[in-house]
Design an enzyme around this catalytic site. Structure first.
Site, PDB file in Angstrom:
ATOM      1  N   SER A 112       0.923  -1.014   0.112  1.00 16.76           N
ATOM      2  CA  SER A 112       0.048   0.256  -0.122  1.00 16.76           C
ATOM      3  C   SER A 112       0.852   1.306   0.113  1.00 16.76           C
ATOM      4  CB  SER A 112      -0.917  -0.349   1.052  1.00 16.76           C
ATOM      5  OG  SER A 112      -1.881   0.992   1.210  1.00 16.76           O
ATOM      6  N   HIS A 113       0.734   2.169   1.048  1.00 18.94           N
ATOM      7  CA  HIS A 113       1.268   3.405   1.276  1.00 18.94           C
ATOM      8  C   HIS A 113       2.687   3.285   1.650  1.00 18.94           C
ATOM      9  CE1 HIS A 113      -0.650   2.115   4.708  1.00 18.94           C
ATOM     10  NE2 HIS A 113       0.410   2.891   5.501  1.00 18.94           N
ATOM     11  N   ASP A 276      -2.013   6.666  -3.452  1.00 21.07           N
ATOM     12  CA  ASP A 276      -1.037   5.960  -2.595  1.00 21.07           C
ATOM     13  C   ASP A 276      -0.312   5.053  -3.653  1.00 21.07           C
ATOM     14  OD1 ASP A 276      -3.113   4.332  -2.639  1.00 21.07           O
ATOM     15  OD2 ASP A 276      -2.401   3.329  -0.792  1.00 21.07           O
ATOM     16  N   ASP A 278      -0.973   1.626  -4.087  1.00 22.04           N
ATOM     17  CA  ASP A 278      -1.739   0.910  -4.768  1.00 22.04           C
ATOM     18  C   ASP A 278      -3.093   1.306  -5.208  1.00 22.04           C
ATOM     19  OD1 ASP A 278      -2.602   1.017  -2.103  1.00 22.04           O
ATOM     20  OD2 ASP A 278      -3.509  -1.149  -2.075  1.00 22.04           O
ATOM     21  N   ASP A 280      -5.395   2.991  -3.589  1.00 25.68           N
ATOM     22  CA  ASP A 280      -6.864   2.875  -2.758  1.00 25.68           C
ATOM     23  C   ASP A 280      -7.034   4.167  -1.899  1.00 25.68           C
ATOM     24  OD1 ASP A 280      -4.828   2.008  -1.130  1.00 25.68           O
ATOM     25  OD2 ASP A 280      -6.141   0.245  -0.521  1.00 25.68           O
ATOM     26  N   ARG A 281      -5.948   4.877  -1.474  1.00 27.90           N
ATOM     27  CA  ARG A 281      -6.068   5.959  -0.822  1.00 27.90           C
ATOM     28  C   ARG A 281      -6.049   7.243  -1.581  1.00 27.90           C
ATOM     29  NH1 ARG A 281      -2.595   5.404   4.810  1.00 27.90           N
ATOM     30  NH2 ARG A 281      -3.083   3.409   5.209  1.00 27.90           N
ATOM     31  N   LYS A 375     -11.211   0.326  -0.605  1.00 26.43           N
ATOM     32  CA  LYS A 375     -11.445   1.839  -1.052  1.00 26.43           C
ATOM     33  C   LYS A 375     -10.929   2.255  -2.189  1.00 26.43           C
ATOM     34  CE  LYS A 375      -7.463   2.496   1.989  1.00 26.43           C
ATOM     35  NZ  LYS A 375      -7.234   1.392   2.688  1.00 26.43           N
TER      36      LYS A 375
HETATM   37  C1  G16 Z   1      -5.365  -0.440   5.465  1.00 25.38           C
HETATM   38  C2  G16 Z   1      -6.770  -0.584   5.360  1.00 25.38           C
HETATM   39  C3  G16 Z   1      -7.361   0.580   5.707  1.00 25.38           C
HETATM   40  C4  G16 Z   1      -7.070   1.185   7.095  1.00 25.38           C
HETATM   41  C5  G16 Z   1      -5.572   1.010   7.256  1.00 25.38           C
HETATM   42  C6  G16 Z   1      -5.281   1.575   8.736  1.00 25.38           C
HETATM   43  O1  G16 Z   1      -5.077   0.509   4.565  1.00 25.38           O
HETATM   44  O2  G16 Z   1      -7.104  -0.913   4.143  1.00 25.38           O
HETATM   45  O3  G16 Z   1      -8.926   0.214   5.872  1.00 25.38           O
HETATM   46  O4  G16 Z   1      -7.703   2.249   7.445  1.00 25.38           O
HETATM   47  O5  G16 Z   1      -4.927   0.086   6.954  1.00 25.38           O
HETATM   48  O6  G16 Z   1      -3.950   1.434   8.923  1.00 25.38           O
HETATM   49  P1  G16 Z   1      -3.214   1.491  10.263  1.00 25.38           P
HETATM   50  O7  G16 Z   1      -3.743   0.009  10.589  1.00 25.38           O
HETATM   51  O8  G16 Z   1      -1.732   1.701   9.976  1.00 25.38           O
HETATM   52  O9  G16 Z   1      -3.904   2.499  10.982  1.00 25.38           O
HETATM   53  P2  G16 Z   1      -3.745   0.443   3.311  1.00 25.38           P
HETATM   54  O10 G16 Z   1      -4.222   1.644   2.338  1.00 25.38           O
HETATM   55  O11 G16 Z   1      -2.630   0.270   4.111  1.00 25.38           O
HETATM   56  O12 G16 Z   1      -4.479  -0.781   2.869  1.00 25.38           O
END
Ligand code: G16
Length: 542
Positions: A112-113, A276, A278, A280-281, A375
């Protein structure tokens, strides 16, 4: 081609977090590491005769991991894998392909990010046939499987050519290499009024989209520049790179600082956005004004009916618990249900499948709807564009009008990163132990009304998720939430979520940090953040 069975043994710690298994890339590249986890996935979901989607955000090791996963899918008896060209798919596009082709799920390679590269992060997660991240019961079963695995299956074969769109065979398994963008872009065109957005761009509306050298580049160029007629060059950092060009592809004011500088500068465009690793953000910025994700969710929900895909109205709005209550006020005004779920997109899946919610959002820069089960960064950006095109107002005007109508939930998140895990755990344990004594206590001129550790009962399947974040509510409606991140790969990250409601009409246009100052001070007092973490100030403020 021969299917080999390789003897292996469990590797400790292959426990999926908030969003799949995320580790440092060298860990994933270690002997049997990827293979063990993928076999655990296949053992839990079953493979014989099944069809899966496969793709990733293009980060370092994405291409080689894809070849391993394909060979393992073939050896495990899968009938077909639909894979994005170059093994690339944004997370929302993968979710869409899973649904569109009615497959048995998909594997997404992404952290992801988190940064990418030989010494940065890699990740693998499984999405269900509904297109959404596997729920806790399934990821827990995968984890259990990793603790008892003794062998995995892999085809002895050369790499599949993933560079060319078309069908190839891998043993008895069909591999369909597809254009990663086309189906997703068509879906966006079905939801939004492209004619109105095109007219807005044609009339001189200026936008900056920062794809942060990550997966959305090709999607954003196709949709914004080619289909909607935004000026060529609107999308910057548009070429996905294995190390994201050294960028930290997390669309927040800290990491998307180039975009922030442009949007706060003279001659800023009308609208700025970033996505981000991938895809989704999303982060959204107006000329001279940052839109907090919680406000973005509320504004999108309040105005979604202006876009053709949502003209019939919303069934409900869901937000993660640490997200501000701004969206709840919109739901109340619309007379629809508001849901509060634990952090993690997977918790929205049941609500979306059951038709209880149409729009969902999280403070962590995630917004989406029932069009997919992830998302979706570009979706949020396009809905904003659609709203701007219909209303003809600036982002700043839309926010001001929103706050005037609903009041303003001042909101910020403070992150304390790379803390020693034992220190972070000790802080949380101490907080939990003292929760019962908090009601009635006064801090910074505010009084604590209640305090608890958030537990969620899924309204659809009744499953319970406990210990999802410590909430401290004050009598004036202010709130502090403490939570440890579930997506980091190094030490612990403490997230402190701060919120304060101002009804207006006065005091709606203050600086968020300034308006939240007493809540921030109370958060430090209550938890002893500096004492436990050694940090007096956060590393990232969103
Ligand atoms: C992931 C989940 C999101 C969540 C985030 C929280 O994001 O897909 O739904 O809000 O983790 O991250 P943390 O546990 O670090 O607060 P992503 O974009 O990393 O897939």
């Amino acid at each position: 081609m021969t299917a080999l069975t390789i003897q292996t043994q469990p590797i400790a710690g292959q426990k999926p977090g908030t969003s799949g298994l995320r580790k440092k890339t060298p860990v994933f590249m270690g002997p049997h590491y990827l293979e063990n986890f993928v076999q655990a996935i296949f053992d839990v979901v079953g493979t014989k005769g099944k069809t899966f989607v496969l793709g990733g955000d293009g980060r370092y090791f994405n291409d080689r991991a894809a070849q391993v996963i394909l060979r393992m899918a073939a050896a495990n008896g899968a009938a077909r894998v639909i894979v994005g060209q170059g093994a690339v798919l944004s997370t929302p596009a993968a979710s869409h392909l899973i649904r569109l082709n009615q497959t048995d799920g998909g594997i997404i390679m992404s952290a992801s990010h988190n940064p990418g590269g030989p010494n940065e992060d890699f990740g693998v997660k499984f999405n269900m046939p509904n297109g959404g991240p596997a729920p806790e019961s399934v990821t827990e079963a995968m984890y259990q499987r990793t603790t008892e695995i003794t062998e995995y299956h892999i085809l002895q074969a050369q790499d599949v050519d993933l560079g060319t769109v078309g069908r190839v065979m891998l043993g008895a398994m069909v591999v369909d290499v597809v254009d990663p963008v086309a189906d997703y872009a068509d879906l966006m065109e079905s939801l939004f009024d492209f004619d109105k957005i095109t007219a807005m761009f044609a009339a001189g509306f200026r936008m900056r989209m920062d794809s942060m050298c990550a997966v959305t580049g090709p999607y954003a160029v196709d949709i914004l520049e080619r289909r909607l007629g935004a000026k060529p060059g609107t999308v910057t950092h548009a070429t996905p790179l294995p190390d994201f060009g050294g960028m930290h592809p997390d669309p927040n004011p800290t990491w998307a600082h180039e975009l922030m500088a442009e949007m706060m500068g003279t001659d800023a465009p009308d609208f700025g956005a970033a996505s981000d690793g991938d895809g989704d953000r999303n982060m959204v910025v107006g000329r001279g004004i940052y839109v907090s994700p919680s406000d973005s969710l509320a504004v999108l929900a309040a105005n979604a009916h202006l876009a053709k895909g949502y003209r019939g109205g919303l069934k409900g709005i869901a937000r993660s618990m640490p997200t501000s209550a701004a969206a709840d006020r919109v739901a109340a005004a619309l007379g629809i249900a508001a849901y509060e779920t634990p952090t993690g997109w997977k918790f929205f899946g049941n609500l979306l499948d059951a038709g209880k919610a149409t729009i969902c959002g999280e403070e962590s820069f995630g917004t989406g709807s029932d069009h997919v089960r992830e998302k979706d960064g570009l979706w949020a950006i396009l809905l904003w564009l659609n709203i701007l095109a219909v209303r003809g107002d600036s982002v700043a005007d839309i926010l001001a009008a929103h706050w005037a109508k609903f009041g303003r939930n001042y909101y910020s998140r403070h992150d304390f990163e790379a803390i020693a895990t034992d220190k972070a755990d000790a802080m949380v344990t101490a907080l939990r132990a003292g929760l019962g004594d908090l009601p009635g206590r006064k801090l910074q001129g505010m009084e604590i009304a209640s305090a608890d550790d958030f537990a969620y009962t899924d309204p659809v399947d009744g499953s319970v998720s406990a210990k999802q974040g410590i909430r401290v509510n004050f009598t004036d409606g202010s709130r502090i939430v403490y939570r440890l991140s579930g997506t980091g790969t190094e030490g612990a990250t403490l997230r402190v979520y701060l919120e304060r409601y101002v009804a207006g009409p006065e005091g709606l246009d203050r600086d968020a940090q300034e308006a939240l100052a007493p809540v921030i001070a109370a958060a430090h007092d209550l938890a002893g953040i500096t004492r436990f973490t050694g940090k007096a100030a956060p590393d990232v403020v969103t």
